[in-house]
Design an enzyme around this catalytic site. Structure first.
Site, short mmCIF file in Angstrom:
data_model
loop_
_atom_site.label_atom_id
_atom_site.label_comp_id
_atom_site.label_asym_id
_atom_site.label_seq_id
_atom_site.Cartn_x
_atom_site.Cartn_y
_atom_site.Cartn_z
N SER A 112 -29.03 -76.51 15.96
CA SER A 112 -30.18 -77.51 15.97
C SER A 112 -30.02 -78.05 15.07
CB SER A 112 -31.58 -76.57 15.43
OG SER A 112 -32.19 -76.97 14.34
N TYR A 135 -31.85 -85.95 16.61
CA TYR A 135 -32.64 -86.37 16.91
C TYR A 135 -32.33 -88.00 16.18
CZ TYR A 135 -35.20 -82.15 16.01
OH TYR A 135 -36.08 -81.30 16.24
N THR A 161 -33.03 -84.35 20.90
CA THR A 161 -34.88 -84.13 21.47
C THR A 161 -35.39 -85.16 21.04
OG1 THR A 161 -34.31 -81.74 20.54
CG2 THR A 161 -36.51 -82.12 20.27
N LYS A 257 -33.42 -83.86 25.91
CA LYS A 257 -34.69 -82.51 25.51
C LYS A 257 -36.41 -82.76 25.48
CE LYS A 257 -35.08 -77.68 23.17
NZ LYS A 257 -36.21 -77.94 22.41
N HIS A 281 -40.78 -77.49 24.24
CA HIS A 281 -40.81 -77.49 22.72
C HIS A 281 -41.46 -75.95 23.15
CE1 HIS A 281 -38.97 -79.43 19.77
NE2 HIS A 281 -38.95 -78.69 19.15
#
Ligand SMILES: Cc1cc2nc3c(=O)[nH]c(=O)nc-3n(C[C@H](O)[C@H](O)[C@H](O)COP(=O)(O)O)c2cc1C
Length: 420
Positions: A112, A135, A161, A257, A281
């Site tokens: 992440s 991101y 994402t 994603k 999510h």
């Protein structure tokens, strides 16, 4: 640390982790958006399908192979560790410990952006497949800089994402003041003091921070400051043109994603994505959004064969993995499941989580008449049986004049997923 050998399923790991970790981190992990309808349906909708039992298949001992190929590499399980923010708060060096367990199990880890260990630290300790979740930030230079850091760390696959442009209400976090505040509340402090062993682990490397933020002092110093400021940097105006923008700047694989819609899945491929993750999510964003397993068949029908379809949400059992693969997924990501393992017992706990999934998958696959995961994928939805109230069998339901529209939609979508 708990004795994870006494965990007989992932829910046992969840209970152990809940005892070891302060309440606001437990709530952050277990919670979802609003009424948590989506989070719950991610789990419960797996029950729509049964595994078809096929006997006398004559499967040779040692013929079972749970391995499969995803994102261009062969892996020993059809599973990835998904990106989970603050994993390092569930165990000392949590992301690195999870990475070791992934490597030993022969699967990939997706790190992440909101990790406690930086991508450089995790990459350095990793000899297996490591991917990075990214991101698109308001300041594009920040995204570009993270791409450059990935290149230097020899990470070749990015998970972008796209389902977090807006912050939903997660009521458990609101009550705790988690991620809204930039300082600890008295309640958080108290809960941390009640877990002295956890505190020793969490403070072992000094004050915890978002490792990937360290090169950007303007985002603050403490974990809470950085997490609020970095969260605010996520661009809410994200659009399809940004996928092109990223494609022009990233030579490696891009996996989008957060897809829940067949048209979006098609568009993602058209804009240059190498794969998608069907994801809501973990029920933490739009609520009530559809469960991921419910949309998987129609998305697989729309794009199957043209791209890799990963999915996540609610995977807690080996049978869940098999159902997802039969419905068209190339592989699945797990989120909470392995963080429960991490909170329960660090690397050993993550290994226990993966062992539990493996040991549930193996006999189930064989009892379905398949020696290998790849053969299950070839059989597709024929390996499953739709449960009442949808139908007694998929073919019967399709011809059943009394079958409702929803039922037919599912049946048609499921049959289509055989294409994948
Ligand atoms: C505590 C927590 C933090 C998460 N952080 C991230 C993140 O930083 N980036 C991301 O793309 N997804 C994140 N997710 C979503 C997961 O990658 C995944 O989609 C989800 O956990 C799957 O559902 P499951 O937990 O039921 O397996 C997070 C999920 C949880 C539970």
């Amino acid at each position: 640390m708990s004795d994870v050998s006494k965990a007989w399923n992932i829910d046992d790991l969840r209970r152990m982790a809940s005892r070891n970790v302060p309440k606001h981190f437990v709530d952050y992990l277990q919670g979802g958006a609003n009424s948590e309808t989506t989070m719950q349906s991610n789990r419960s909708n797996f029950a729509w399908w049964n595994l078809k039992q096929k006997v006398l298949a004559g499967i040779e001992e040692n013929a079972t192979d749970l391995g499969t190929t995803y994102l261009g590499e062969r892996h020993q399980l059809p599973v990835l560790l998904g990106p989970v923010g603050f994993a390092g708060m569930y165990h000392r060096n949590g992301e690195i410990a999870a990475g070791r367990a992934a490597e030993k199990a022969g699967i990939a880890q997706v790190l992440s952006t909101f990790s406690i260990a930086s991508l450089e630290e995790v990459a350095q300790s990793h000899r297996g497949s490591l991917y990075f979740q990214l991101y698109v930030f308001r300041k594009r230079e920040l995204t570009e800089h993270m791409l450059e850091r990935c290149r230097k760390a020899k990470i070749h696959t990015i998970f972008l994402t796209v389902d977090t442009p807006f912050a939903p209400v997660r009521e458990r976090d609101e009550r705790n003041g988690f991620r809204a505040r930039t300082t600890l509340s008295p309640g958080m402090l108290l809960s941390m003091l009640r877990h002295p062993l956890w505190c020793i682990g969490a403070l072992a490397n000094g004050m915890p921070s978002v490792g990937n933020c360290r090169p950007y002092p303007e985002l603050g110093k403490s974990l809470m400051e950085q997490s609020v400021n970095l969260g605010r940097m996520i661009d809410p105006t994200l659009a399809w043109s940004d996928i092109r923008w990223l494609r022009d700047r990233w030579e490696g694989k891009i996996v989008i994603k957060g897809i829940l819609d067949a048209d979006d899945a098609r568009r993602a491929i058209d804009e240059g994505a190498d794969g998608i993750v069907i994801s809501n999510h973990g029920g933490r964003q739009l609520d009530p959004a559809p469960s991921t397993i419910s949309v998987l068949p129609e998305i697989a029908r729309a794009v199957g064969g043209r791209t890799e379809i990963l999915m996540d949400g609610g995977i807690r059992r080996g049978a869940d993995v098999l159902k997802a693969l039969a419905l068209g997924a190339t592989a699945v990501l797990i989120g909470r499941a392995y963080i429960y393992g991490l909170g329960a017992g660090g690397e050993k706990g993550v290994t226990r989580c993966l062992d539990l999934l493996r040991e549930e998958m193996r006999p189930a696959l064989n009892m379905m008449g398949f020696p290998t995961i790849d053969q299950l994928k070839l059989a597709g939805s024929d390996a499953l049986r739709l449960r009442a109230p949808f139908a007694s069998t998929s073919r019967l339901a399709e011809n059943d004049a009394t079958a409702g529209e929803t039922q037919n939609a599912h049946v048609v979508a499921i049959r289509g997923s055989n294409v994948a």
